[in-house]
Design an enzyme around this catalytic site. Structure first.
Site, PDB file in Angstrom:
ATOM      1  N   ASP A 107     -12.186  -2.444  -7.119  1.00  0.00           N
ATOM      2  CA  ASP A 107     -11.403  -2.401  -5.889  1.00  0.00           C
ATOM      3  C   ASP A 107     -12.124  -3.255  -4.850  1.00  0.00           C
ATOM      4  OD1 ASP A 107      -8.991  -0.313  -4.949  1.00  0.00           O
ATOM      5  OD2 ASP A 107     -10.120  -1.186  -3.276  1.00  0.00           O
ATOM      6  N   ASP A 147      -2.836  -1.177 -11.178  1.00  0.00           N
ATOM      7  CA  ASP A 147      -2.031  -0.446 -10.183  1.00  0.00           C
ATOM      8  C   ASP A 147      -2.181  -1.117  -8.809  1.00  0.00           C
ATOM      9  OD1 ASP A 147      -0.510   1.486  -8.900  1.00  0.00           O
ATOM     10  OD2 ASP A 147      -2.189   2.889  -8.696  1.00  0.00           O
ATOM     11  N   CYS A 173       4.617  -0.644  -7.302  1.00  0.00           N
ATOM     12  CA  CYS A 173       5.060   0.376  -6.348  1.00  0.00           C
ATOM     13  C   CYS A 173       5.946  -0.236  -5.272  1.00  0.00           C
ATOM     14  CB  CYS A 173       3.871   1.108  -5.741  1.00  0.00           C
ATOM     15  SG  CYS A 173       2.763   0.042  -4.842  1.00  0.00           S
ATOM     16  N   PHE A 205      -7.672  -2.102  -9.249  1.00  0.00           N
ATOM     17  CA  PHE A 205      -7.123  -1.534  -8.005  1.00  0.00           C
ATOM     18  C   PHE A 205      -7.365  -0.015  -8.033  1.00  0.00           C
ATOM     19  CE2 PHE A 205      -4.494  -5.175  -9.327  1.00  0.00           C
ATOM     20  CZ  PHE A 205      -4.649  -6.028  -8.246  1.00  0.00           C
ATOM     21  N   ARG A 209      -1.866   9.423 -14.315  1.00  0.00           N
ATOM     22  CA  ARG A 209      -3.310   9.547 -14.533  1.00  0.00           C
ATOM     23  C   ARG A 209      -3.565  10.384 -15.786  1.00  0.00           C
ATOM     24  NH1 ARG A 209      -3.570   9.321  -8.721  1.00  0.00           N
ATOM     25  NH2 ARG A 209      -2.968  11.449  -8.323  1.00  0.00           N
TER      26      ARG A 209
HETATM   27  N1  SAH Z   1      -4.780   3.254  -8.521  1.00  0.00           N
HETATM   28  C1  SAH Z   1      -5.036   3.898  -7.278  1.00  0.00           C
HETATM   29  C2  SAH Z   1      -4.167   3.395  -6.154  1.00  0.00           C
HETATM   30  C3  SAH Z   1      -4.238   1.913  -5.933  1.00  0.00           C
HETATM   31  S1  SAH Z   1      -3.721   1.410  -4.363  1.00  0.00           S
HETATM   32  C4  SAH Z   1      -4.878   5.406  -7.452  1.00  0.00           C
HETATM   33  O1  SAH Z   1      -4.308   5.848  -8.439  1.00  0.00           O
HETATM   34  O2  SAH Z   1      -5.315   6.151  -6.562  1.00  0.00           O
HETATM   35  C5  SAH Z   1      -4.174  -0.245  -4.336  1.00  0.00           C
HETATM   36  C6  SAH Z   1      -5.672  -0.510  -4.188  1.00  0.00           C
HETATM   37  O3  SAH Z   1      -5.861  -1.920  -4.377  1.00  0.00           O
HETATM   38  C7  SAH Z   1      -6.278  -0.206  -2.835  1.00  0.00           C
HETATM   39  O4  SAH Z   1      -7.378   0.656  -3.023  1.00  0.00           O
HETATM   40  C8  SAH Z   1      -6.770  -1.566  -2.289  1.00  0.00           C
HETATM   41  O5  SAH Z   1      -8.030  -1.461  -1.639  1.00  0.00           O
HETATM   42  C9  SAH Z   1      -6.909  -2.371  -3.533  1.00  0.00           C
HETATM   43  N2  SAH Z   1      -6.717  -3.822  -3.454  1.00  0.00           N
HETATM   44  C10 SAH Z   1      -5.733  -4.506  -2.847  1.00  0.00           C
HETATM   45  N3  SAH Z   1      -5.795  -5.827  -3.129  1.00  0.00           N
HETATM   46  C11 SAH Z   1      -6.869  -5.974  -3.953  1.00  0.00           C
HETATM   47  C12 SAH Z   1      -7.460  -7.094  -4.614  1.00  0.00           C
HETATM   48  N4  SAH Z   1      -6.947  -8.307  -4.492  1.00  0.00           N
HETATM   49  N5  SAH Z   1      -8.530  -6.876  -5.375  1.00  0.00           N
HETATM   50  C13 SAH Z   1      -9.060  -5.632  -5.512  1.00  0.00           C
HETATM   51  N6  SAH Z   1      -8.538  -4.547  -4.932  1.00  0.00           N
HETATM   52  C14 SAH Z   1      -7.456  -4.711  -4.162  1.00  0.00           C
END
Ligand code: SAH
Length: 397
Positions: free
Chosen positions: A251, A301, A341, A229, A213
């Site tokens: 998201d 992510d 991940c 995401f 970040r």
């Molecule tokens: N980048 C974030 C962590 C991401 S975790 C951080 O640093 O805190 C993955 C995220 O993707 C979750 O919040 C989940 O709700 C979202 N997600 C999963 N599949 C998705 C999709 N197809 N479209 C949008 N969001 C999605």
């Protein structure tokens, strides 16, 4: 008589290298009828003592090692020792980065298979994912209350992998009083983040991306940023801190986006520069492409696409797809921070996928930085599976 597991000839090799897992197909015989979670000695075919671990009769991973020291007894004091060591090892990082949220225990990599523990201010959240963890639940709670006398202990073992060990999902308070949610943690000396340990993902937050970040923020001065995401929008917070002209957080989860907005406010950043889109990233990236939208910085992510080897091919297609779309949306000279991940995705394979995605998008691309999980998520050298988060900073022309 102690119970023990004797391995098939030749299957002692990984244990001699201190890898902590014994697969069911490596087991020749089990002596003494251990129950799930019971402590067993693990012996080679010719009776050599290899390790002491816990028995998981229902899991493909039939036993996991607590200790490679034959003199070490697995008792309450063992858990206190391991957790004390884990806590002490985090102190320099905590001091240097002003952390009030950090991973205390990274399971196998901290010598405690199936035990993940995160600290969020005065809440210690544990995820107990193995029969051994389940068996020693009260010892773990006692150790944590000793190490964190002013905190409450909360369990987030509501994860499907518990089924593989024959365990039901569990969630709830183990000790103390849970403060009102969300709680505020700090990282990177002054960035404040809201964490909902009851309703949030995993134990509440993605502590592993902390360094990344900060790195992301460095690329954002006067840039238009797309944070895919986003979860609770913390890459977006760093982008705004780094001077982004606009940040679009995307998201699927409405509750995550609600916290994302609050995180911007909590850090006294300009909310008018932030947008929060509840959408499917796969669809939205296509829509943006078709609309001719462009960004200077894109963060990708995604959640874990591969939970098992059988899912790896499908996962590769998913990563390739979103990376290709992201390349198509980047301005010339724009930068993407792209992550996987999945523990099953190797660094090499991930780089190949990103390279293929650039090719398909018709873009020249350069790798500027390689990214990893933060140092409070260490990787046991005997346990390379512990390296699950990898990322690349890529510039596209
Ligand atoms: N980048 C974030 C962590 C991401 S975790 C951080 O640093 O805190 C993955 C995220 O993707 C979750 O919040 C989940 O709700 C979202 N997600 C999963 N599949 C998705 C999709 N197809 N479209 C949008 N969001 C999605």
């Amino acid at each position: 008589m102690t119970t023990s597991i004797t391995l098939i000839a030749g299957r002692e090799k990984s244990l001699l290298r201190r890898h902590p897992w014994v697969f069911s197909r490596a087991v020749d015989k089990v002596q003494g009828q251990p129950n799930a979670g019971d402590t067993v000695d693990i012996l080679s075919h010719n009776g050599q003592w290899l390790g002491r671990g816990f028995y998981s009769p229902q899991s493909q991973i039939r036993a996991r090692v607590w200790t490679f020291d034959q003199n070490e007894v697995v008792d309450e004091a063992f858990f206190l020792r391991r957790l004390e060591r884990a806590k002490a090892s985090r102190q320099p990082l905590i001091a240097e980065q002003g952390l009030t949220g950090y991973r205390l225990c990274a399971a196998e990599s901290d010598g405690l298979p199936g035990i993940t523990i995160d600290v969020y201010a005065k809440v210690v959240v544990c995820q107990l994912l193995s029969t051994g963890a389940e068996r020693w639940r009260s010892a773990i709670v006692t150790a944590l209350t000793t190490l964190y006398p002013d905190s409450c202990i909360y369990e987030r073992s509501d994860v499907a992998v518990r089924k593989k060990e024959g365990l039901k999902e569990r969630k709830g308070l183990l000790a103390g009083t849970l403060p009102e949610q969300p709680v505020v943690i700090e990282e990177n000396n002054g960035v404040r983040i809201l964490v909902d340990v009851e309703q949030g993902h995993k134990t509440g937050f993605y502590l592993d991306q902390r360094d990344n970040r900060r790195i992301a923020g460095r690329y954002c001065q006067d840039k238009r940023v797309l944070n895919c995401f986003s979860y609770t929008g913390t890459f977006g917070v760093y982008a705004l801190k780094g001077g982004a002209s606009e940040v679009v957080n995307v998201d699927m989860s409405e509750s995550a986006l609600a916290l994302a907005r609050q995180n911007v406010e909590l850090n006294q950043l300009d909310l008018s520069r932030a947008r929060f889109e509840q959408a499917d990233v796969f669809k939205l990236l296509r829509q943006y492409r078709d609309q001719g939208q462009r960004f200077d910085v894109i963060v990708l992510d995604p959640p874990k696409f591969a939970e098992s080897k059988a899912q790896l091919n499908g996962a590769c297609r998913g990563y390739k797809d979103i990376n290709m779309l992201a390349f198509q949306l980047l301005n010339a000279g724009g930068v993407m921070l792209t992550f996987s991940c999945s523990g099953l995705m190797t660094q090499d394979l991930f780089q190949k996928i990103v390279a293929d995605a650039a090719l398909d998008a018709g873009r020249d691309a350069q790798i500027l930085e390689r990214l990893n999980q933060a140092a409070d998520h260490p990787i046991g050298t005997a346990y390379p599976e512990g390296h699950y988060l990898k990322g690349l900073v890529v510039r596209a022309w």
